[in-house]
Design an enzyme around this catalytic site. Structure first.
Site, short mmCIF file in Angstrom:
data_model
loop_
_atom_site.label_atom_id
_atom_site.label_comp_id
_atom_site.label_asym_id
_atom_site.label_seq_id
_atom_site.Cartn_x
_atom_site.Cartn_y
_atom_site.Cartn_z
N LYS A 13 0.69 -1.21 0.08
CA LYS A 13 -0.08 -0.04 -0.19
C LYS A 13 0.86 1.25 -0.02
CE LYS A 13 -2.34 -0.63 3.77
NZ LYS A 13 -1.70 -2.14 4.27
N ARG A 88 -9.25 1.36 9.02
CA ARG A 88 -8.84 -0.04 9.19
C ARG A 88 -10.03 -0.75 10.27
NH1 ARG A 88 -3.01 1.00 8.81
NH2 ARG A 88 -1.80 -0.93 8.82
N ARG A 127 11.77 -5.34 4.26
CA ARG A 127 11.44 -3.72 3.84
C ARG A 127 12.29 -2.69 4.57
NH1 ARG A 127 4.95 -2.40 4.42
NH2 ARG A 127 5.49 -2.82 6.69
N ARG A 160 11.54 -0.44 9.92
CA ARG A 160 10.58 -0.27 10.62
C ARG A 160 10.51 -1.08 12.10
NH1 ARG A 160 5.07 0.59 7.78
NH2 ARG A 160 4.20 -0.58 9.63
N ARG A 171 -0.09 -8.32 13.50
CA ARG A 171 -0.53 -7.32 12.45
C ARG A 171 -1.58 -7.94 11.57
NH1 ARG A 171 4.61 -4.53 10.80
NH2 ARG A 171 3.42 -3.70 9.04
#
Ligand code: AMP
Length: 217
Positions: A13, A88, A127, A160, A171
């Site tokens: 996203k 969300r 990431r 992160r 998550r």
């Protein structure tokens, strides 16, 4: 255009939001970025936010809604926006619908980037992001030209703090429980566009542009 980007954690996203925001010249609003900024700058609610983000849990609706409403009131959101990571929950989606009704600005569509669960942990763990430019990379799928540094500015890339295996798993469980019901919510309003999220960022981007064109953007 006023578009909601939906997708599991690690579906791409953020990468796509940045690309669309540049190509369409519209604001990209990421509640995750707003929350991380509040944590990093020691804002009054920063500590409370961190206690949720660290465990991979959603921040309570009332807190996120206040943060989001303040950002949506910024002038750069007046003509259009792309929402990355908001709403969300169903309560957030209903609040958004109410806010947009008051502005006389209906949603253009909600676009879901669909990827199988099997790729999520590898995607999230690899990431990296540039703390200066905000550009995102992946050690395997979208590596920088020189290992560990940003192509644009040479700053050392960071990971992160919630991209750890156990937090990513939490998550995904939160997504399943609280966010996935949004697919039915937007489908019932004939606002849902589905896009296959496997492949290079450019390939996924091409599919997203086609879906946006189909939605009249
Ligand atoms: P993201 O950058 O979108 O992956 O978000 C990182 C984390 O911030 C999430 O795991 C949540 O803890 C929190 N967060 C971001 N957006 C929301 C939201 N709309 N509602 C609740 N929590 C959120």
């Amino acid at each position: 255009m006023r578009v909601v980007l939906l997708g599991k954690p690690g579906s791409g996203k953020g990468t796509q939001a940045r690309r669309i925001s540049e190509s369409q010249k519209i604001a990209a609003v990421s509640t995750g970025d707003l929350i991380r900024h509040a944590i990093a700058t020691g804002a009054p609610l920063g500590k409370e936010f961190k206690s949720y983000v660290d465990r991979g849990l959603l921040v309570p609706d009332s807190l996120v809604l206040a943060l989001f409403a303040e950002r949506l009131a910024d002038p750069d959101c007046a003509q259009g926006f792309l929402l990355d990571g908001f709403p969300r929950t169903i309560a957030q989606a209903e609040a958004l619908e109410e806010m947009l009704k008051k502005r006389g600005q209906p949603l253009t569509c909600a676009l879901n980037i669909e990827v199988p669960d099997s790729v999520l942990v590898e995607r999230a763990m690899g990431r990296r992001y540039c703390p200066t430019e905000g550009m995102s990379y992946h050690v395997k799928f979208a590596p920088p030209k020189r290992e560990g540094v940003c192509d644009a500015c040479g700053t050392a890339l960071k990971q992160r703090f919630d991209d750890k295996e156990d937090v990513v798993t939490a998550r995904v469980a939160e997504y399943r429980d609280k966010t996935e019901p949004l697919l039915a919510y937007y489908k019932s309003r004939q606002q849902l566009q589905q896009v296959e999220g496997l492949g290079t960022p450019a390939a996924v981007g091409g599919r997203i542009d086609a879906a946006l064109a189909a939605a009249g953007v």
